[in-house]
Enzyme design. Sequence first.
Site, PDB file in Angstrom:
ATOM      1  N   HIS A   1     -14.737  -5.362  10.068  1.00  0.00           N
ATOM      2  CA  HIS A   1     -14.437  -3.901  10.427  1.00  0.00           C
ATOM      3  C   HIS A   1     -15.409  -2.918  10.343  1.00  0.00           C
ATOM      4  CE1 HIS A   1      -9.498  -3.285   9.326  1.00  0.00           C
ATOM      5  NE2 HIS A   1      -9.564  -4.610   9.234  1.00  0.00           N
TER       6      HIS A   1
ATOM      7  N   GLU B   1      -9.322 -11.672   9.015  1.00  0.00           N
ATOM      8  CA  GLU B   1      -9.271 -10.660   9.103  1.00  0.00           C
ATOM      9  C   GLU B   1     -10.047 -10.531   7.398  1.00  0.00           C
ATOM     10  OE1 GLU B   1      -6.360  -7.820   8.122  1.00  0.00           O
ATOM     11  OE2 GLU B   1      -7.970  -5.876   9.886  1.00  0.00           O
TER      12      GLU B   1
ATOM     13  N   HIS C   1      -2.855 -11.420   8.527  1.00  0.00           N
ATOM     14  CA  HIS C   1      -4.000  -9.578   7.866  1.00  0.00           C
ATOM     15  C   HIS C   1      -4.812  -9.575   6.346  1.00  0.00           C
ATOM     16  CE1 HIS C   1      -2.290  -5.486   7.123  1.00  0.00           C
ATOM     17  NE2 HIS C   1      -3.463  -5.421   7.777  1.00  0.00           N
TER      18      HIS C   1
ATOM     19  N   ARG D   1      -0.129 -11.456  13.094  1.00  0.00           N
ATOM     20  CA  ARG D   1      -0.590 -10.524  12.619  1.00  0.00           C
ATOM     21  C   ARG D   1      -0.314 -10.269  10.835  1.00  0.00           C
ATOM     22  NH1 ARG D   1      -4.618  -9.558  11.227  1.00  0.00           N
ATOM     23  NH2 ARG D   1      -5.018  -7.048  11.020  1.00  0.00           N
TER      24      ARG D   1
ATOM     25  N   GLU E   1      -4.434  -4.811  19.076  1.00  0.00           N
ATOM     26  CA  GLU E   1      -3.664  -5.237  18.110  1.00  0.00           C
ATOM     27  C   GLU E   1      -3.136  -4.147  18.395  1.00  0.00           C
ATOM     28  OE1 GLU E   1      -5.812  -5.862  14.449  1.00  0.00           O
ATOM     29  OE2 GLU E   1      -4.125  -4.441  13.689  1.00  0.00           O
TER      30      GLU E   1
ATOM     31  N   ASP F   1      -6.200  -3.628   1.023  1.00  0.00           N
ATOM     32  CA  ASP F   1      -5.068  -3.841   0.209  1.00  0.00           C
ATOM     33  C   ASP F   1      -4.175  -4.608  -0.297  1.00  0.00           C
ATOM     34  OD1 ASP F   1      -4.676  -2.418   3.123  1.00  0.00           O
ATOM     35  OD2 ASP F   1      -2.801  -3.254   2.727  1.00  0.00           O
TER      36      ASP F   1
ATOM     37  N   ASP G   1      -7.858  -1.983  17.508  1.00  0.00           N
ATOM     38  CA  ASP G   1      -6.917  -1.831  16.817  1.00  0.00           C
ATOM     39  C   ASP G   1      -6.195  -0.561  16.938  1.00  0.00           C
ATOM     40  OD1 ASP G   1      -4.582  -2.182  15.115  1.00  0.00           O
ATOM     41  OD2 ASP G   1      -5.606  -2.209  13.688  1.00  0.00           O
TER      42      ASP G   1
ATOM     43  N   ARG H   1     -13.869  -5.800  14.312  1.00  0.00           N
ATOM     44  CA  ARG H   1     -12.866  -5.194  14.959  1.00  0.00           C
ATOM     45  C   ARG H   1     -14.208  -3.405  15.210  1.00  0.00           C
ATOM     46  NH1 ARG H   1      -7.733  -2.017  11.744  1.00  0.00           N
ATOM     47  NH2 ARG H   1      -9.305  -1.033  10.818  1.00  0.00           N
TER      48      ARG H   1
ATOM     49  N   TRP I   1       1.926   5.307  14.250  1.00  0.00           N
ATOM     50  CA  TRP I   1       0.978   5.303  14.006  1.00  0.00           C
ATOM     51  C   TRP I   1       0.575   3.678  13.170  1.00  0.00           C
ATOM     52  CZ3 TRP I   1      -2.192   4.144   9.044  1.00  0.00           C
ATOM     53  CH2 TRP I   1      -1.136   5.000   7.785  1.00  0.00           C
TER      54      TRP I   1
ATOM     55  N   TYR J   1      -6.983   7.707  10.990  1.00  0.00           N
ATOM     56  CA  TYR J   1      -7.005   5.835   9.871  1.00  0.00           C
ATOM     57  C   TYR J   1      -7.874   4.882  10.822  1.00  0.00           C
ATOM     58  CZ  TYR J   1      -4.980   2.464   6.282  1.00  0.00           C
ATOM     59  OH  TYR J   1      -5.090   1.821   6.151  1.00  0.00           O
TER      60      TYR J   1
ATOM     61  N   ASN K   1       0.573  -1.018  -0.359  1.00  0.00           N
ATOM     62  CA  ASN K   1       0.221  -0.079   0.178  1.00  0.00           C
ATOM     63  C   ASN K   1       0.892   1.680  -0.419  1.00  0.00           C
ATOM     64  OD1 ASN K   1      -2.355   1.338   0.255  1.00  0.00           O
ATOM     65  ND2 ASN K   1      -3.087   0.364   2.006  1.00  0.00           N
TER      66      ASN K   1
ATOM     67  N   HIS L   1      -2.959   0.153  16.478  1.00  0.00           N
ATOM     68  CA  HIS L   1      -2.697   1.275  15.156  1.00  0.00           C
ATOM     69  C   HIS L   1      -0.949   1.494  16.100  1.00  0.00           C
ATOM     70  CE1 HIS L   1      -2.225   1.556  11.009  1.00  0.00           C
ATOM     71  NE2 HIS L   1      -3.673   0.808  10.932  1.00  0.00           N
TER      72      HIS L   1
ATOM     73  N   GLU M   1       1.444  -6.587  11.610  1.00  0.00           N
ATOM     74  CA  GLU M   1       1.079  -6.479  10.163  1.00  0.00           C
ATOM     75  C   GLU M   1       1.569  -6.079   9.479  1.00  0.00           C
ATOM     76  OE1 GLU M   1      -2.834  -4.293  11.106  1.00  0.00           O
ATOM     77  OE2 GLU M   1      -1.835  -2.659   9.931  1.00  0.00           O
TER      78      GLU M   1
HETATM   79  O1  EZ4 Z   1      -3.530  -0.022   8.283  1.00  0.00           O
HETATM   80  O2  EZ4 Z   1      -3.514  -2.982   5.822  1.00  0.00           O
HETATM   81  O3  EZ4 Z   1      -5.718  -4.359  10.475  1.00  0.00           O
HETATM   82  N1  EZ4 Z   1      -5.927  -4.104   9.876  1.00  0.00           N
HETATM   83  C1  EZ4 Z   1      -5.139  -2.846   9.664  1.00  0.00           C
HETATM   84  C2  EZ4 Z   1      -4.836  -1.517   8.000  1.00  0.00           C
HETATM   85  C3  EZ4 Z   1      -3.967  -1.604   7.579  1.00  0.00           C
HETATM   86  C4  EZ4 Z   1      -3.623  -1.372   6.338  1.00  0.00           C
HETATM   87  C5  EZ4 Z   1      -2.425  -0.608   6.043  1.00  0.00           C
HETATM   88  O4  EZ4 Z   1      -1.970  -0.781   4.515  1.00  0.00           O
HETATM   89  O5  EZ4 Z   1      -4.466  -2.254  10.394  1.00  0.00           O
HETATM   90  O6  EZ4 Z   1      -5.990  -1.218   7.842  1.00  0.00           O
HETATM   91 CO    CO Z   2      -4.002  -3.353  12.086  1.00  0.00          CO
END
Ligand code: EZ4
Ligand code: CO
Length: 413
Positions: free
Chosen positions: A122, A350, A323, A294, A247, A327, A221, A147, A413, A159, A37, A223, A273
């Site tokens: 999600h 996921e 994961h 992940r 996560e 993307d 998450d 999630r 992030w 995000y 990505n 993140h 991930e």
């Molecule tokens: O941020 O795949 O758990 N999933 C995630 C995703 C990632 C994206 C990054 O390209 O956190 O949404």
């Molecule tokens: Co994630």
Amino acid sequence: MTITRVDVIITCPGRNFVTVKITTKDGLVGYGDATLNGRELAVASYLRDHLAPLLRERDESRIEDIWQYLYRGSYWRRGPVTMAAIAAVDMALWDIKAKRAQMPLYELLGGASRKGVRAYVHASGWDYEALKVAVEGYRTQGFTAVRVQTGVPGLGQIYGIAPAKAGEKYNYEPAKPAVNSLGEPCPVEEEWDSRAYLNFVPEIFDNLRRDFGSSLALLHDAHHRLTPIEAARLGKELEPYDLFWLEDATPGEDQEAFRLIRSHTTTPLATGEVFNTVFDYRTLISERLIDYVRSSVTHAGGITGIKKILSFAEIYGVKSGIHGPTDVSPVGMAAALHLDMTIHNFGIQEFMPHSEETLSVFRTSYTVADGYLHPGDTPGLGVDLDEELAAASPYTPAYLPTNRLEDGTVHDW
Ligand code: EZ4
Ligand code: CO
């Protein structure tokens, strides 16, 4: 047999994907996902300029040898660009091997260990009410694990939350780039405040358990945005809400940081991930600091690469949580599902459904019903690529966002 062609197909049916297509002398075709990505063309060049010339005329049946040749043999090892390129080649070779055997790949990998692949989706919302509607929607579709992410009062777009603001249509994937002063695309800059987040999040889970009861699996998450002690606090405060996992609480490359988090909380932890080899997990797994790995098949060296991670994890009782964002292409998703069916230490998969536009270019045989995915029984990975449609949607420059604190400091992030 031998490999006669290695093509790299870049297409943007709603978002960018990089796919490798390997053709054998007797006309079998295998596909592999190489999508990274926001860095798509770097992997495409790695494949086209550096790997393709090494693959032509090679015996395509020798998957492990080709993996080792591309990984160990190249001197420069690891990293997301290298490992996504190797992953794509590896997936394509497994696709070919299973097609030659006339079996769905999961049969070749050992056969089904379960009736299907439990998936989590999600659900997100700008505020709790919007999140609740999203969770209800997925429950109606039969999903048993979600999630959950929300906006944070006082902060703007974050995000992982769609829509970003009440009334807006923006979705976080595919991430929309901003435009710089030269009119060129560049990353959107989001803002972050860990204290505001930490003070707000427990209330969301309190509401979720009140409205949805105890059986729904809830995942969250962070993140990579927290420090170890902040992550410890969050894990501890969320214990009453029985999370399936927390996560990426902290940036994962600091493996030792998880010792501190682990010593403070019984909330299960998932990370990885952004990892691409088993070495990235060595401390995390051998010290049992995490519960789920992940990595995606696409970013961790393909079926061959991620099997090394999952076998290592298995002996420590650590499970998979592969994961599967949008993307990762439908080819990468199919590879994950075939593995998920066979491995013993499967945890959860996921699942972010791809758009209709994406699925018109990548035609898949995997299915979803009652919260379970199944890779289907088409020989190989079970994904076909419509090359004419793919060519009609050319690459579009894209960037993931970046993240800053209120004073302008760049933040994790
Ligand atoms: O941020 O795949 O758990 N999933 C995630 C995703 C990632 C994206 C990054 O390209 O956190 O949404
Ligand atoms: Co994630």
